[in-house]
Scaffold this motif. Structure first.
Motif, PDB file in Angstrom:
ATOM      1  N   LEU A  87      -5.395  -3.327  -3.852  1.00  0.00           N
ATOM      2  CA  LEU A  87      -4.488  -3.461  -4.980  1.00  0.00           C
ATOM      3  C   LEU A  87      -4.538  -4.900  -5.471  1.00  0.00           C
ATOM      4  CD1 LEU A  87      -2.217  -2.235  -6.762  1.00  0.00           C
ATOM      5  CD2 LEU A  87      -0.595  -2.958  -4.984  1.00  0.00           C
ATOM      6  N   HIS A  88      -4.764  -5.078  -6.772  1.00  0.00           N
ATOM      7  CA  HIS A  88      -4.869  -6.400  -7.368  1.00  0.00           C
ATOM      8  C   HIS A  88      -3.588  -6.708  -8.125  1.00  0.00           C
ATOM      9  CE1 HIS A  88      -6.958  -9.250 -10.452  1.00  0.00           C
ATOM     10  NE2 HIS A  88      -6.324  -9.925  -9.506  1.00  0.00           N
ATOM     11  N   LEU A  89      -2.901  -7.785  -7.723  1.00  0.00           N
ATOM     12  CA  LEU A  89      -1.651  -8.192  -8.354  1.00  0.00           C
ATOM     13  C   LEU A  89      -1.730  -9.646  -8.770  1.00  0.00           C
ATOM     14  CD1 LEU A  89       0.989  -6.624  -5.914  1.00  0.00           C
ATOM     15  CD2 LEU A  89       0.157  -5.672  -8.072  1.00  0.00           C
ATOM     16  N   GLY A  90      -0.972  -9.981  -9.798  1.00  0.00           N
ATOM     17  CA  GLY A  90      -0.822 -11.363 -10.207  1.00  0.00           C
ATOM     18  C   GLY A  90       0.410 -11.987  -9.568  1.00  0.00           C
ATOM     19  N   ILE A  91       0.385 -13.290  -9.357  1.00  0.00           N
ATOM     20  CA  ILE A  91       1.491 -14.021  -8.731  1.00  0.00           C
ATOM     21  C   ILE A  91       1.999 -15.065  -9.720  1.00  0.00           C
ATOM     22  CG2 ILE A  91       2.240 -15.375  -6.743  1.00  0.00           C
ATOM     23  CD1 ILE A  91      -0.226 -14.403  -5.262  1.00  0.00           C
ATOM     24  N   ARG A  92       3.263 -14.987 -10.030  1.00  0.00           N
ATOM     25  CA  ARG A  92       3.891 -15.998 -10.883  1.00  0.00           C
ATOM     26  C   ARG A  92       4.839 -16.835 -10.025  1.00  0.00           C
ATOM     27  NH1 ARG A  92       8.242 -17.598 -13.723  1.00  0.00           N
ATOM     28  NH2 ARG A  92       7.913 -18.401 -15.841  1.00  0.00           N
ATOM     29  N   TYR A  93       4.438 -18.075  -9.771  1.00  0.00           N
ATOM     30  CA  TYR A  93       5.236 -18.961  -8.933  1.00  0.00           C
ATOM     31  C   TYR A  93       6.399 -19.542  -9.733  1.00  0.00           C
ATOM     32  CZ  TYR A  93       1.416 -18.799  -5.551  1.00  0.00           C
ATOM     33  OH  TYR A  93       0.473 -18.381  -4.653  1.00  0.00           O
ATOM     34  N   GLU A  94       7.536 -19.681  -9.074  1.00  0.00           N
ATOM     35  CA  GLU A  94       8.697 -20.304  -9.687  1.00  0.00           C
ATOM     36  C   GLU A  94       8.489 -21.815  -9.770  1.00  0.00           C
ATOM     37  OE1 GLU A  94      11.703 -18.845 -10.935  1.00  0.00           O
ATOM     38  OE2 GLU A  94      10.227 -17.231 -10.945  1.00  0.00           O
ATOM     39  N   PRO A  95       9.145 -22.469 -10.721  1.00  0.00           N
ATOM     40  CA  PRO A  95       8.989 -23.924 -10.828  1.00  0.00           C
ATOM     41  C   PRO A  95       9.444 -24.628  -9.558  1.00  0.00           C
ATOM     42  CG  PRO A  95      10.027 -23.023 -12.798  1.00  0.00           C
ATOM     43  CD  PRO A  95       9.986 -21.922 -11.796  1.00  0.00           C
ATOM     44  N   MET A  96       8.815 -25.753  -9.269  1.00  0.00           N
ATOM     45  CA  MET A  96       9.175 -26.542  -8.100  1.00  0.00           C
ATOM     46  C   MET A  96      10.424 -27.361  -8.377  1.00  0.00           C
ATOM     47  SD  MET A  96       5.463 -27.654  -6.557  1.00  0.00           S
ATOM     48  CE  MET A  96       4.835 -28.363  -8.082  1.00  0.00           C
ATOM     49  N   THR A  98       3.433 -24.281 -11.145  1.00  0.00           N
ATOM     50  CA  THR A  98       2.106 -24.031 -10.589  1.00  0.00           C
ATOM     51  C   THR A  98       1.426 -22.915 -11.365  1.00  0.00           C
ATOM     52  OG1 THR A  98       2.963 -24.646  -8.415  1.00  0.00           O
ATOM     53  CG2 THR A  98       0.849 -23.499  -8.470  1.00  0.00           C
ATOM     54  N   PRO A  99       0.141 -23.029 -11.642  1.00  0.00           N
ATOM     55  CA  PRO A  99      -0.562 -21.917 -12.316  1.00  0.00           C
ATOM     56  C   PRO A  99      -0.447 -20.624 -11.519  1.00  0.00           C
ATOM     57  CG  PRO A  99      -1.915 -23.910 -12.283  1.00  0.00           C
ATOM     58  CD  PRO A  99      -0.732 -24.192 -11.420  1.00  0.00           C
ATOM     59  N   ASP A 100      -0.519 -19.513 -12.230  1.00  0.00           N
ATOM     60  CA  ASP A 100      -0.421 -18.208 -11.589  1.00  0.00           C
ATOM     61  C   ASP A 100      -1.577 -18.005 -10.609  1.00  0.00           C
ATOM     62  OD1 ASP A 100       1.743 -17.883 -13.139  1.00  0.00           O
ATOM     63  OD2 ASP A 100       0.997 -16.166 -14.281  1.00  0.00           O
ATOM     64  N   GLY A 101      -1.294 -17.186  -9.574  1.00  0.00           N
ATOM     65  CA  GLY A 101      -2.304 -16.870  -8.574  1.00  0.00           C
ATOM     66  C   GLY A 101      -2.645 -15.392  -8.576  1.00  0.00           C
ATOM     67  N   GLU A 102      -3.495 -15.002  -7.638  1.00  0.00           N
ATOM     68  CA  GLU A 102      -3.920 -13.605  -7.504  1.00  0.00           C
ATOM     69  C   GLU A 102      -3.726 -13.156  -6.064  1.00  0.00           C
ATOM     70  OE1 GLU A 102      -7.573 -12.501 -10.233  1.00  0.00           O
ATOM     71  OE2 GLU A 102      -7.956 -14.392  -9.182  1.00  0.00           O
ATOM     72  N   LEU A 103      -3.283 -11.921  -5.913  1.00  0.00           N
ATOM     73  CA  LEU A 103      -3.129 -11.319  -4.599  1.00  0.00           C
ATOM     74  C   LEU A 103      -3.973 -10.051  -4.535  1.00  0.00           C
ATOM     75  CD1 LEU A 103      -1.713 -11.072  -1.808  1.00  0.00           C
ATOM     76  CD2 LEU A 103       0.045  -9.710  -2.953  1.00  0.00           C
ATOM     77  N   PHE A 104      -4.879 -10.002  -3.552  1.00  0.00           N
ATOM     78  CA  PHE A 104      -5.702  -8.822  -3.312  1.00  0.00           C
ATOM     79  C   PHE A 104      -5.231  -8.217  -1.989  1.00  0.00           C
ATOM     80  CE2 PHE A 104      -8.205 -11.636  -5.944  1.00  0.00           C
ATOM     81  CZ  PHE A 104      -8.749 -10.788  -6.896  1.00  0.00           C
ATOM     82  N   CYS A 105      -4.590  -7.066  -2.094  1.00  0.00           N
ATOM     83  CA  CYS A 105      -4.028  -6.398  -0.919  1.00  0.00           C
ATOM     84  C   CYS A 105      -4.927  -5.229  -0.529  1.00  0.00           C
ATOM     85  CB  CYS A 105      -2.607  -5.912  -1.205  1.00  0.00           C
ATOM     86  SG  CYS A 105      -1.812  -5.120   0.205  1.00  0.00           S
ATOM     87  N   LEU A 106      -5.584  -5.349   0.618  1.00  0.00           N
ATOM     88  CA  LEU A 106      -6.467  -4.308   1.124  1.00  0.00           C
ATOM     89  C   LEU A 106      -5.679  -3.425   2.080  1.00  0.00           C
ATOM     90  CD1 LEU A 106      -9.458  -3.298   1.243  1.00  0.00           C
ATOM     91  CD2 LEU A 106      -9.689  -4.718   3.300  1.00  0.00           C
ATOM     92  N   ARG A 107      -5.515  -2.155   1.724  1.00  0.00           N
ATOM     93  CA  ARG A 107      -4.717  -1.233   2.516  1.00  0.00           C
ATOM     94  C   ARG A 107      -5.610  -0.270   3.291  1.00  0.00           C
ATOM     95  NH1 ARG A 107      -0.753  -0.121   5.812  1.00  0.00           N
ATOM     96  NH2 ARG A 107      -1.151   2.031   6.438  1.00  0.00           N
ATOM     97  N   MET A 108      -5.349  -0.134   4.613  1.00  0.00           N
ATOM     98  CA  MET A 108      -6.083   0.815   5.430  1.00  0.00           C
ATOM     99  C   MET A 108      -5.691   2.239   5.020  1.00  0.00           C
ATOM    100  SD  MET A 108      -5.996   1.319   9.577  1.00  0.00           S
ATOM    101  CE  MET A 108      -4.329   1.976   9.498  1.00  0.00           C
ATOM    102  N   ARG A 109      -6.669   2.985   4.513  1.00  0.00           N
ATOM    103  CA  ARG A 109      -6.401   4.341   4.045  1.00  0.00           C
ATOM    104  C   ARG A 109      -7.724   5.085   3.904  1.00  0.00           C
ATOM    105  NH1 ARG A 109      -4.879   4.047  -2.320  1.00  0.00           N
ATOM    106  NH2 ARG A 109      -4.855   6.289  -1.969  1.00  0.00           N
ATOM    107  N   LEU A 110      -7.650   6.403   3.841  1.00  0.00           N
ATOM    108  CA  LEU A 110      -8.786   7.228   3.467  1.00  0.00           C
ATOM    109  C   LEU A 110      -8.657   7.576   1.999  1.00  0.00           C
ATOM    110  CD1 LEU A 110      -9.193   9.724   6.466  1.00  0.00           C
ATOM    111  CD2 LEU A 110     -10.578   7.712   5.935  1.00  0.00           C
TER     112      LEU A 110
END
Length: 643
Positions: free
Chosen positions: A513-522, A528-540
């Motif tokens: 699953l590919h998601l975008g990350i929006r960080y809150e201001p410090m 901070t610029p947005d990041g990316e999250l790649f979530c690999l799920r164990m499944r058939l």
């Protein structure tokens, strides 16, 4: 008749109820035990064949009710015991928690009562300590032997008391080293820092039983990295280069402790962990080893090197062995010496108390009533008990700086953990109890999100057979609570995350699953610029019909992973325990014959239960093959070669 013989009438100082008081079996109703006629009429066990419960006054002829099962049977009846069992099976968590809360202390109390009963009534009943074991019948020799053995053992094990309490932790650490370390040999973090392939390791852990006075939660996530250890509550401390990787890995994987402390933190559970020494986590020293222990270790290493150089020409093999020992980056000497220096001051009061009790019991058991030694016996015992009580009471005020040395004692740490004491102070104690952080945040992405990483890859193999994505949902909730960041769908940023997760679970044709990350201001307002999250799920994936593959080979591991269905299939050999058929029907049993026709098959591949800790090499090979198949599209997407 033993109840009225000469030996029973011989009283020692330890037989007095109080200082200069009467002998205990000559006062009140207990005197009936010296009447042979009354004993023959009321005792339920034959005098010449005493048993486990012989010698209990005034419980008459109802022996089954003084056993745990008999007590439950007499109180609830057979139907009540059966309902308890069925309730534990059906409602599991709640019923088991209640049962453990009630039964574990009762079992412990029954054991204590049985020993106390044997020691108290044994002089006039000669009952057995162990049922059916003749040598455990009460006698002065057996009592003195057990007393000397356990007292001397308690004194001798004071320096290693912590090791005795964490036998489960040490066994777990040994298993990890044998499974994941080259030749089963531990390494230190200074080797990891010099490795270009893995310069930084992050372990997610959990901190227990410490909080600042103005904080409410007892548990908080704790980070162990190559350079630092700590959390926002304790602050961060430098991780010494000599720290053991196997030890910190074992602490971060101590799921048993975390499960009990987070889900069923009651007195009975803590009593269970203390009594059976079921402690997988450990107390972690925040400060690095002191200069004295480091100098001592350096001197020993220098002498070993000199000895190796001297005998190199005469005994080359011996010299090589000595050089290898001196060059190993184990640094166990400094850790052991620092632990001894920390524990020695706090062990002195316990050593004094043990010695006073030991001497007092010896004096009281060898001198008859009326001698001058009885007063010495009483004062020795009272002073010894006063030492124990003083140390125990003062330990609850260890947040005061002059008393912080008490928190270095493993006995004090175990005592406070047993009674669910939460250390509250602005500054953390010298040692903190750390266990697995997977129950707080199992994905381990918090340390990366707090560092505001641009690209994060996480593998989710947690127990989730219904594919609810519970671990990712928990992470999203905690991120919102900490105002750390928020997540969105890069293809449609306006879409609610609940719909995104539902579609991935029901309709997803990919393993990640590919998601975008929006960080809150410090704190300074910088974003901070947005990041990316790649979530690999164990499944058939839907429609999976891949057969069970064969074991992994070295050539396969060194090459490209095969596509789904192209791995060599497992040879059909039911006699050798090899499953024949699609992997979607592959069970977690060691052998097909153990499935009992499917009745005990359990969950199917790859959603094996957490309680199944006996997977075979064939299970491991198929799980690795599935991971490689699901990871290929993810790697291609990150490299920009396709969807």
């Amino acid at each position: 008749n033993h109840y009225i013989n000469e030996e029973a009438a011989t009283a020692h100082c330890s037989d007095q109820a109080v200082m200069s008081g009467p002998v205990w079996y000559t006062v009140g109703d207990v005197t009936k035990y010296l009447n042979g006629t009354w004993v023959d009429q009321n005792i339920w066990a034959p005098v010449d064949a005493p048993s486990w419960d012989a010698g209990v006054p005034f419980w008459g002829k109802n022996p089954p009710e003084i056993t745990l099962y008999g007590y439950l049977l007499a109180t609830l009846g057979a139907s009540g015991v059966l309902l308890l069992f069925l309730g534990a099976v059906i409602w599991r968590g709640k019923v088991v928690k209640v049962l453990l809360t009630i039964i574990i202390p009762v079992v412990y109390i029954f054991i204590v009562i049985a020993v106390a009963k044997w020691k108290t009534f044994g002089p006039i009943s000669i009952q057995y300590l162990l049922p059916g074991i003749e040598w455990s019948a009460y006698s002065t020799g057996i009592v003195n032997l057990l007393f000397w053995t356990f007292t001397v053992g308690a004194i001798l094990t004071l320096p290693v008391y912590d090791s005795v309490q964490k036998l489960a932790h040490m066994y777990y650490r040994r298993s990890l080293k044998r499974a994941f370390f080259v030749n089963g040999r531990d390494i230190s973090f200074d080797i990891i820092r010099g490795s270009p392939y893995c310069p930084n390791i992050l372990f997610g852990a959990c901190l227990h039983d410490y909080r600042k006075p103005w904080e409410g939660t007892n548990h908080i996530d704790f980070t162990i990295s190559t350079l630092f250890v700590g959390c926002t509550r304790t602050g961060f401390y430098r991780n010494p280069p000599t720290a053991s990787l196997a030890r910190l890995m074992t602490i971060a994987g101590a799921a048993v402790d975390a499960t009990f402390f987070l889900n069923a933190d009651v007195l009975a559970i803590r009593l269970l962990l203390a009594v059976v020494a079921l402690r997988f986590g450990d107390f972690l020293r925040l400060m690095p080893e002191g200069p004295m222990s480091m100098r001592f270790e350096g001197r020993i290493a220098t002498r070993l090197e000199r000895q190796a150089s001297r005998i190199e020409s005469q005994l080359p093999r011996t010299a090589a062995a000595v050089a290898e020992i001196s060059s190993r980056q184990q640094h166990w000497i400094s850790r052991w010496l620092q632990g001894l220096m920390d524990r020695l001051p706090a062990a002195c009061p316990f050593l004094v108390g043990h010695t006073l009790i030991f001497v007092g019991a010896t004096v009281g058991g060898t001198n008859v009533v009326g001698s001058r030694s009885c007063s010495i016996y009483v004062w020795l015992v009272y002073v010894g008990l006063l030492v124990y009580a003083s140390v125990a009471i003062l330990s609850f005020f260890a947040y005061i700086r002059p008393l912080q040395w008490l928190m270095r004692s493993p006995m004090i740490q175990q005592f406070q953990m047993l009674f669910m004491h939460r250390y509250k102070a602005a500054v953390p104690p010298p040692y903190l109890y750390i266990s697995d952080g997977g129950l707080i945040e199992p994905l381990g992405i918090f340390p990366l999100l707090r560092r505001r990483m641009r690209r994060i890859v996480v593998s989710d193999a947690a127990e989730d057979p219904e594919l609810t994505m519970r671990c990712l949902r928990d992470a999203l909730a905690i991120c919102r609570e900490e105002r750390l960041c928020s997540f969105y769908d890069p293809d449609d940023p306006h879409r609610d995350m609940e719909f995104v997760l539902q579609d991935f679970s029901r309709l997803g044709a990919s393993g990640f699953l590919h998601l975008g990350i929006r960080y809150e201001p410090m704190a300074d307002g910088a974003r901070t610029p947005d990041g990316e999250l790649f979530c690999l799920r164990m499944r058939l994936l839907p429609g999976d019909a891949v057969p069970v593959r064969a074991l992994l080979t070295e050539d396969e591991l060194l090459g490209q992973p095969p596509p789904p269905g192209y791995a060599p299939p497992a040879p059909p050999d039911p006699s050798a325990g090899v499953f024949e058929g699609p992997r979607s029907a592959y069970t977690g049993a060691c052998c097909p014959s153990w499935e009992c026709g499917g009745f005990l098959a359990g969950r199917r591949f790859p959603n094996y239960g957490v309680g199944n800790q006996f997977l075979t090499p064939l299970h491991f090979a198929n799980l690795c093959g599935l991971g490689a198949e699901l990871s290929r599209p993810l790697v291609d997407k990150m490299r920009g070669r396709g969807a």
